[in-house]
Design a protein around this motif. Structure first.
Motif, short mmCIF file in Angstrom:
data_model
loop_
_atom_site.label_atom_id
_atom_site.label_comp_id
_atom_site.label_asym_id
_atom_site.label_seq_id
_atom_site.Cartn_x
_atom_site.Cartn_y
_atom_site.Cartn_z
N ARG A 279 0.83 -1.20 0.00
CA ARG A 279 0.00 0.00 0.00
C ARG A 279 0.87 1.26 0.00
O ARG A 279 0.53 2.24 -0.68
CB ARG A 279 -0.95 0.00 1.19
N CYS A 280 1.96 1.24 0.73
CA CYS A 280 2.88 2.40 0.74
C CYS A 280 3.47 2.62 -0.65
O CYS A 280 3.52 3.75 -1.15
CB CYS A 280 4.00 2.20 1.75
N PHE A 281 3.92 1.53 -1.29
CA PHE A 281 4.48 1.64 -2.62
C PHE A 281 3.44 2.11 -3.62
O PHE A 281 3.72 2.94 -4.49
CB PHE A 281 5.09 0.31 -3.06
N SER A 282 2.21 1.60 -3.51
CA SER A 282 1.14 2.01 -4.42
C SER A 282 0.81 3.50 -4.26
O SER A 282 0.59 4.20 -5.24
CB SER A 282 -0.11 1.18 -4.17
N ALA A 283 0.79 3.97 -3.00
CA ALA A 283 0.52 5.38 -2.77
C ALA A 283 1.65 6.25 -3.33
O ALA A 283 1.40 7.30 -3.93
CB ALA A 283 0.34 5.64 -1.28
N LEU A 284 2.89 5.81 -3.17
CA LEU A 284 4.03 6.55 -3.72
C LEU A 284 3.97 6.55 -5.25
O LEU A 284 4.18 7.59 -5.89
CB LEU A 284 5.34 5.93 -3.24
N LEU A 285 3.65 5.42 -5.84
CA LEU A 285 3.55 5.32 -7.30
C LEU A 285 2.40 6.19 -7.83
O LEU A 285 2.52 6.81 -8.88
CB LEU A 285 3.35 3.87 -7.72
N LEU A 286 1.32 6.27 -7.08
CA LEU A 286 0.21 7.15 -7.45
C LEU A 286 0.65 8.61 -7.45
O LEU A 286 0.38 9.35 -8.41
CB LEU A 286 -0.96 6.96 -6.49
N ALA A 287 1.38 9.01 -6.42
CA ALA A 287 1.86 10.40 -6.34
C ALA A 287 2.81 10.71 -7.50
O ALA A 287 2.71 11.77 -8.13
CB ALA A 287 2.53 10.65 -5.00
N VAL A 288 3.72 9.81 -7.79
CA VAL A 288 4.69 10.02 -8.88
C VAL A 288 3.97 10.07 -10.22
O VAL A 288 4.26 10.93 -11.06
CB VAL A 288 5.77 8.91 -8.86
#
Length: 144
Positions: free
Chosen positions: A5-14
């Motif tokens: 979930r952390c990686f997905s949220a970071l990828l969403l922001a990027v």
């Protein structure tokens, strides 16, 4: 909050940031009716939607389990894509694509014959699609 979930949220922001940057793409000369904006905008929009889904989906009962075997395959897939980017101009699109598809196919457990046939078909097929039909110039390497 788990790692996925952390990686997905970071990828969403990027992806949203890159979508913001891509929205300003303009061509100095109008050689294409669409211009350079739609392709990155479509890909980044799809990436943002998939990242949002992964970040907000209900908790799964099973964990992926990052085993050494899985991490090794991820590293090899990353290296295949890295070499694809490096050798794209040198070998040309058809050959570099065929090699990359072969390598990734082997990572997913494909046979040598199936990976080779698929790689060659995709390399030639995508070259004809983009270079001939869509008029997107692609390098042919030492074949040209």
């Amino acid at each position: 909050m788990n790692l996925e979930r952390c990686f997905s949220a970071l990828l969403l922001a990027v992806s949203l940031f890159l979508l913001y940057l891509a929205w300003g793409y303009t061509a100095p000369i109008s050689y294409d009716p669409l211009g350079p904006r739609p392709y990155p905008a479509m890909i980044l929009s799809l990436l943002a939607l998939c990242s949002l889904f992964l970040a907000l989906r209900p908790k799964q009962s099973e964990d992926l389990g990052y085993t050494p075997s899985l991490l090794k395959k991820l590293l090899l897939c990353f290296l295949a894509l890295l070499f694809y980017g490096i050798l794209f101009e040198i070998l040309g699109f058809p050959l570099a694509t065929a090699a990359m598809v072969f390598a990734v196919g082997k990572l997913f457990g494909g046979s040598n014959t199936a990976c080779a046939v698929t790689g060659i078909a995709l390399g030639i097929g995508f070259y004809l699609l983009f270079d001939r039909l869509l008029d997107v110039p692609l390098p042919v390497g030492f074949f040209g």
